[in-house]
Design an enzyme around this catalytic site. Structure first.
Site, short mmCIF file in Angstrom:
data_model
loop_
_atom_site.label_atom_id
_atom_site.label_comp_id
_atom_site.label_asym_id
_atom_site.label_seq_id
_atom_site.Cartn_x
_atom_site.Cartn_y
_atom_site.Cartn_z
N ASP A 106 0.80 -1.23 0.00
CA ASP A 106 0.00 0.00 0.00
C ASP A 106 0.83 1.28 0.00
O ASP A 106 0.29 2.38 -0.19
CB ASP A 106 -1.01 -0.01 1.17
CG ASP A 106 -0.35 -0.19 2.54
OD1 ASP A 106 0.81 0.23 2.73
OD2 ASP A 106 -1.01 -0.76 3.43
N HIS A 121 6.83 -7.50 -1.14
CA HIS A 121 5.84 -7.87 -2.15
C HIS A 121 5.60 -6.77 -3.18
O HIS A 121 4.64 -6.82 -3.93
CB HIS A 121 4.52 -8.27 -1.48
CG HIS A 121 4.65 -9.52 -0.65
ND1 HIS A 121 3.75 -9.88 0.34
CD2 HIS A 121 5.60 -10.49 -0.65
CE1 HIS A 121 4.14 -11.02 0.89
NE2 HIS A 121 5.26 -11.41 0.32
N CYS A 132 11.56 -4.27 -20.90
CA CYS A 132 12.86 -3.64 -20.60
C CYS A 132 13.19 -3.66 -19.11
O CYS A 132 14.28 -3.30 -18.70
CB CYS A 132 12.92 -2.22 -21.14
SG CYS A 132 11.91 -1.06 -20.22
N THR A 190 0.80 -9.27 11.19
CA THR A 190 0.85 -10.29 10.13
C THR A 190 0.39 -11.63 10.68
O THR A 190 0.68 -11.97 11.83
CB THR A 190 2.26 -10.42 9.51
OG1 THR A 190 2.24 -11.47 8.52
CG2 THR A 190 3.35 -10.71 10.52
N ALA A 233 -2.39 -2.34 16.31
CA ALA A 233 -1.08 -1.72 16.07
C ALA A 233 -1.06 -0.23 16.40
O ALA A 233 -0.15 0.26 17.08
CB ALA A 233 -0.67 -1.94 14.62
#
Ligand code: OAD
Length: 247
Positions: A106, A121, A132, A190, A233
């Protein structure tokens, strides 16, 4: 609950030279409004997300894949970093040896001001040319054309690791090194089920680090943690950080 020096209780003391490594997952962004990947409140509970995701397909540089990513990019464009993201910026500014590893695409850590971020990721605000190899910033949403194109004219794919794809070797090596060198390792938001990220806290433990998990729910990593703090969190990390300076 966090009313004492958590670091001291783990046999560590606060000083700028402490090696600190942090692994974040989707849970750190949920209080910013970004849905997680698994369980209650996940992205897959949103019918439109499921419908668009089912149309996305390899080689990922097609219109259908970008329609799914544009849906995600629009959602995230309305989200702001929260207190947990900002606390990690404060930590980076304090510790000389600090590494932030994230599974999130994000871009909210960078938006908050974190500088050294290993995005395992990838990042949904970038596209990658499969011809390219150039990585192009795509900060605007909606994009003018789908798929967006590289300067060389070839259609870009989202610069995001899809299931089964390898992680960029350079980023992986740096993340493993930071995990091995850590004296304190924080695992925030996580579920710990996606490898190789899930192995990083274990690698840190095996190399002598104290590992603290912040998550409102138990995870597969919980039994191995030096300490598990049950909490959100954005509420818990600022308190934990403050506790480092408590006698
Ligand atoms: P998950 O969705 O698997 O897990 C989110 C975790 O956040 C869960 O353990 C929740 O309990 C926790 N959580 C929920 N609310 C929270 C809060 N307020 N504060 C802290 N934690 C909270 O997400 P990840 O573990 O990040 O891969 O998933 C790993 C990877 O799986 C993702 O990066 C993604 C996905 O496939 C790719 O996109 C390549």
């Amino acid at each position: 609950m966090i009313n004492m020096s958590i670091l001291k209780s783990l046999g560590l003391s606060i000083n700028p030279k402490l090696h600190v490594t942090v692994l974040t997952g989707a849970g750190i962004s949920i209080e910013s409004g970004v849905p997680i990947f698994r369980g209650k409140g996940s992205m897959w509970e949103i019918p439109e997300a499921r419908r668009l995701a089912m149309r996305a397909s390899p080689p990922w540089n097609n219109k259908e894949t970008w329609e799914f990513y544009e849906w995600r990019r629009k959602l995230v464009s309305q989200c702001k970093p929260n207190a947990a993201h900002y606390t990690l910026v404060e930590m980076e500014n304090y510790f000389e040896n600090f590494c932030l590893i994230t599974q999130n695409v994000d871009g909210l850590h960078i938006k908050a001001g974190s500088k050294r971020v290993l995005e395992l990721h990838g990042n949904m605000w970038k596209g990658r040319c499969m011809k390219c190899g150039k990585i192009i910033d795509l900060p605007e949403t909606p994009l003018k054309t789908l798929p967006p194109c590289c300067e060389c004219g070839y259609p870009l794919r989202p610069h995001v690791v899809q299931f089964g794809e390898p992680i960029d070797n350079k980023i992986l090596i740096e993340a493993l090194k930071a995990s091995k060198e850590a004296e304190l390792f924080l695992v925030i938001g996580t579920s710990g089920v996606v490898s190789p990220a899930s192995q990083m806290p274990i690698l840190a433990l095996e190399n002598g680090a104290k590992v603290i998990e912040i998550n409102p729910n138990p995870t597969v990593l919980t039994p191995y943690m030096s300490l598990s703090i049950r909490g959100k969190a954005a509420e818990t990390l600022p308190k934990l950080w403050k506790s480092f300076f408590t006698d």
